[in-house]
Design a protein around this motif. Structure first.
Motif, mmCIF file in Angstrom:
data_model
loop_
_atom_site.group_PDB
_atom_site.id
_atom_site.type_symbol
_atom_site.label_atom_id
_atom_site.label_comp_id
_atom_site.label_asym_id
_atom_site.label_seq_id
_atom_site.Cartn_x
_atom_site.Cartn_y
_atom_site.Cartn_z
ATOM 1 N N ASN A 261 -13.739 -17.973 -21.609
ATOM 2 C CA ASN A 261 -14.940 -19.064 -21.878
ATOM 3 C C ASN A 261 -14.155 -20.449 -22.028
ATOM 4 O OD1 ASN A 261 -13.607 -18.776 -24.377
ATOM 5 N ND2 ASN A 261 -15.551 -17.816 -25.484
ATOM 6 N N GLY A 262 -12.959 -20.706 -21.608
ATOM 7 C CA GLY A 262 -12.214 -21.896 -21.986
ATOM 8 C C GLY A 262 -11.281 -21.830 -23.265
ATOM 9 N N ASP A 263 -11.634 -20.696 -24.009
ATOM 10 C CA ASP A 263 -10.837 -20.433 -25.441
ATOM 11 C C ASP A 263 -10.207 -18.959 -25.183
ATOM 12 O OD1 ASP A 263 -10.079 -21.161 -27.947
ATOM 13 O OD2 ASP A 263 -11.952 -20.134 -28.683
ATOM 14 N N ILE A 264 -11.085 -17.957 -25.269
ATOM 15 C CA ILE A 264 -10.373 -16.639 -24.842
ATOM 16 C C ILE A 264 -11.133 -15.931 -23.861
ATOM 17 C CG2 ILE A 264 -9.880 -16.712 -27.612
ATOM 18 C CD1 ILE A 264 -12.551 -14.881 -27.633
ATOM 19 N N PRO A 265 -10.542 -14.861 -23.378
ATOM 20 C CA PRO A 265 -11.182 -13.886 -22.352
ATOM 21 C C PRO A 265 -12.155 -13.111 -23.210
ATOM 22 C CG PRO A 265 -8.966 -13.101 -22.915
ATOM 23 C CD PRO A 265 -8.929 -14.335 -23.627
ATOM 24 N N ILE A 266 -13.587 -13.318 -22.554
ATOM 25 C CA ILE A 266 -14.531 -12.389 -23.329
ATOM 26 C C ILE A 266 -15.240 -11.375 -22.521
ATOM 27 C CG2 ILE A 266 -15.383 -14.630 -24.592
ATOM 28 C CD1 ILE A 266 -17.645 -14.716 -22.283
ATOM 29 N N MET A 267 -14.533 -11.180 -21.328
ATOM 30 C CA MET A 267 -14.882 -10.128 -20.546
ATOM 31 C C MET A 267 -13.763 -9.747 -19.603
ATOM 32 S SD MET A 267 -18.574 -9.863 -18.322
ATOM 33 C CE MET A 267 -19.570 -10.280 -19.816
ATOM 34 N N GLY A 268 -13.632 -8.304 -19.424
ATOM 35 C CA GLY A 268 -12.692 -7.962 -18.599
ATOM 36 C C GLY A 268 -12.726 -6.835 -17.897
ATOM 37 N N ILE A 269 -12.413 -6.740 -16.580
ATOM 38 C CA ILE A 269 -12.299 -5.401 -15.663
ATOM 39 C C ILE A 269 -10.934 -4.866 -15.200
ATOM 40 C CG2 ILE A 269 -13.000 -4.552 -13.522
ATOM 41 C CD1 ILE A 269 -15.829 -5.115 -13.821
ATOM 42 N N ALA A 270 -10.742 -3.705 -15.486
ATOM 43 C CA ALA A 270 -9.563 -3.261 -14.898
ATOM 44 C C ALA A 270 -9.725 -2.045 -14.012
ATOM 45 C CB ALA A 270 -8.659 -2.561 -16.014
ATOM 46 N N ASP A 271 -9.623 -2.070 -12.638
ATOM 47 C CA ASP A 271 -10.380 -1.152 -11.747
ATOM 48 C C ASP A 271 -9.147 -0.464 -10.946
ATOM 49 O OD1 ASP A 271 -12.568 -0.003 -10.220
ATOM 50 O OD2 ASP A 271 -11.926 -1.163 -8.547
ATOM 51 N N GLN A 272 -9.402 0.860 -10.996
ATOM 52 C CA GLN A 272 -8.301 1.857 -10.301
ATOM 53 C C GLN A 272 -9.155 2.609 -9.259
ATOM 54 O OE1 GLN A 272 -6.910 4.309 -8.483
ATOM 55 N NE2 GLN A 272 -5.002 2.764 -8.659
ATOM 56 N N PRO A 273 -9.467 2.051 -8.230
ATOM 57 C CA PRO A 273 -10.405 2.887 -7.202
ATOM 58 C C PRO A 273 -10.043 4.233 -6.495
ATOM 59 C CG PRO A 273 -9.487 0.999 -6.098
ATOM 60 C CD PRO A 273 -8.900 1.002 -7.773
ATOM 61 N N TYR A 274 -8.585 4.408 -6.482
ATOM 62 C CA TYR A 274 -8.008 5.631 -6.027
ATOM 63 C C TYR A 274 -8.439 6.777 -6.935
ATOM 64 C CZ TYR A 274 -5.247 9.153 -3.281
ATOM 65 O OH TYR A 274 -4.708 10.003 -2.596
ATOM 66 N N ILE A 275 -8.260 6.608 -8.100
ATOM 67 C CA ILE A 275 -8.643 7.506 -9.192
ATOM 68 C C ILE A 275 -10.030 7.706 -9.423
ATOM 69 C CG2 ILE A 275 -8.071 8.372 -11.438
ATOM 70 C CD1 ILE A 275 -5.362 7.402 -11.488
ATOM 71 N N GLY A 276 -10.645 6.301 -9.234
ATOM 72 C CA GLY A 276 -12.084 6.264 -9.132
ATOM 73 C C GLY A 276 -12.396 5.831 -10.809
ATOM 74 N N GLU A 277 -11.607 5.125 -11.533
ATOM 75 C CA GLU A 277 -12.002 4.648 -12.979
ATOM 76 C C GLU A 277 -11.888 3.185 -12.961
ATOM 77 O OE1 GLU A 277 -8.806 6.378 -15.532
ATOM 78 O OE2 GLU A 277 -9.905 8.470 -15.536
ATOM 79 N N ARG A 278 -13.175 2.539 -13.615
ATOM 80 C CA ARG A 278 -13.198 1.305 -13.506
ATOM 81 C C ARG A 278 -13.482 0.986 -15.343
ATOM 82 N NH1 ARG A 278 -17.237 -1.753 -9.983
ATOM 83 N NH2 ARG A 278 -15.376 -1.409 -8.493
ATOM 84 N N TYR A 279 -12.463 0.272 -15.751
ATOM 85 C CA TYR A 279 -12.699 -0.186 -17.406
ATOM 86 C C TYR A 279 -13.042 -1.591 -17.627
ATOM 87 C CZ TYR A 279 -9.917 4.117 -18.031
ATOM 88 O OH TYR A 279 -9.424 5.403 -18.026
#
Lengths: 267, 267
Positions: free
Chosen positions: A116-134
């Protein structure tokens, strides 16, 4: 330009957009994983690889962002650009764990953060081969797998003796940092290596207790901060400064465990 | 009793049976992975965990084998038994990578080998959460995933400088062994850690070039030997003795790379 500052973020809309970006990125990463791609070394002294896959994903994500949110800045790992990072912006690591990607190990992730210009307020970590999205946001941290959305929380552990410690490679530490890392390692139950950003997702999920790393870049960590925080985990630098800027990072399943680790690391 | 020695193995039948055993094992491992299970420490000085999942899988596999092949011996990790290992027998590691299993990291595998009384001639390494099953026999090495059977071969690399080196944890090496491991590590392109048996499958698949480990038990390695050999990889001990007995292991994508590594390790 201060008058153009975007002050409100529609979290629902942004969550959908981050998921859309992850879907697009995974089409490219899965096409190339364990297939043919080109590798270049970004450094002269060490092996610091970048592949055409990293570049293609970052280009695609930048284009998608520019189409939909032309006023938002972008900080990415592979392509330099002059974005205003004091306002809302995206932070992209197209392939975190490029060495794992090259070695055929499905623990690499695509990281996308909204800052937001100050801190990260939303994040995705995606591992599509295992099929895990955080995904992490002020609403909570979730694992999305096989169409299921599962709320995740970090472990309630305050005790180093029972802690599982992780870092991508202990060889990342040098001199005094290596000494204190090894001192910490002797205090914990056991260690796991080689997991890059996925390790932070496993901390947020209640499996790994403690992560200690160094030489972290902002694009390595920003997507993970909302995931860790909303899971009740704690993340900061060794000196308890803003982890968004990278550097030396401690992530822990509880603030107490962070403090125990910090006491050993900055002794 | 020498007169009862089984001298022929029906490979097709055995391949089906090993796949059947892997299916049965995965029902248990997937039920418990990232869920509730009990952990005990087998050692007093280090963390050497065993879970109820390891025990349940080994019991199930022993029962299935005794039902179908009552005359075949069994060597397993968790349950002691007095089998005749000079004749055909199975070698079982119900969960290779128990620490990974506990830490929620999907790189553990169930290992099952068929040994003809002399050498392991067929082996399976199964990782059901990722959905990867590796099988090796005199017919070749294969990855089975999503119903597809894909032939795998190791890389054609003879050069240490371009090699990806792996071991589960460099802390497994002590004293002189650590010195020579670190010497070898400086010669290769880069290292990957934390993969247990999956690392050998990735070598057989052409992604990892070299694996150096120590304190390997027969049940850790026997299922992997047919997978490595039929992929055109090379596996032996540091002194080039039978790897079936475990100890200090080198696996390499080519004999030439094995010899280069061996030269550094036994210098």
């Amino acid at each position: 330009m201060q008058q153009n500052k975007i002050t409100t973020i529609n979290e629902e809309e942004m969550s959908l957009f981050l998921n859309y970006l992850s879907d697009k990125a995974s089409e490219i990463s899965l096409k190339y994983f364990r297939s043919n791609f080109t590798i270049n070394n970004k450094s002269t002294d060490i092996f610091n690889p970048v592949t055409n896959v990293d570049i293609e994903i970052e280009k695609l994500l930048r284009n998608e962002i520019k189409k939909k949110y032309p006023n938002f800045g972008i900080l990415g790992e592979e392509i330099k650009s002059t974005s205003d990072l004091s306002d809302i912006h995206f932070v992209i690591d197209p392939i975190d764990g490029t060495k794992a990607f090259i070695a055929g190990v499905p623990v690499w992730t695509t990281l996308i953060a909204l800052n937001n210009g100050d801190i990260p307020i939303m994040g995705i970590a995606d591992q599509p081969y295992i099929g895990e999205r955080y995904i992490g946001s002020p609403k909570g941290s979730f694992l999305i797998r096989n169409g299921n959305v599962i709320k995740i929380t970090s472990k309630d552990n305050k005790d180093l003796k029972n802690a599982v410690l992780s870092c991508t490679d202990p060889a990342m530490f040098e001199n005094d940092d290596l000494d204190v890392f090894l001192k910490l390692r002797r205090e914990v139950s056991y260690s796991r290596y080689g997991l890059d950003a996925l390790s932070y997702c496993l901390l947020a999920s209640g499996y790994i207790d403690l992560i200690v790393e160094t030489n972290i870049e902002p694009y390595d960590i920003q997507a993970l901060i909302p995931i860790i925080k909303a899971s009740n985990g704690y993340i900061s630098t060794w000196n308890n400064e803003d982890p968004s800027n990278g550097g030396k990072i401690i992530a822990a399943c509880s603030e107490e465990l962070f403090l125990h680790a910090q006491e050993i690391l900055i002794s």
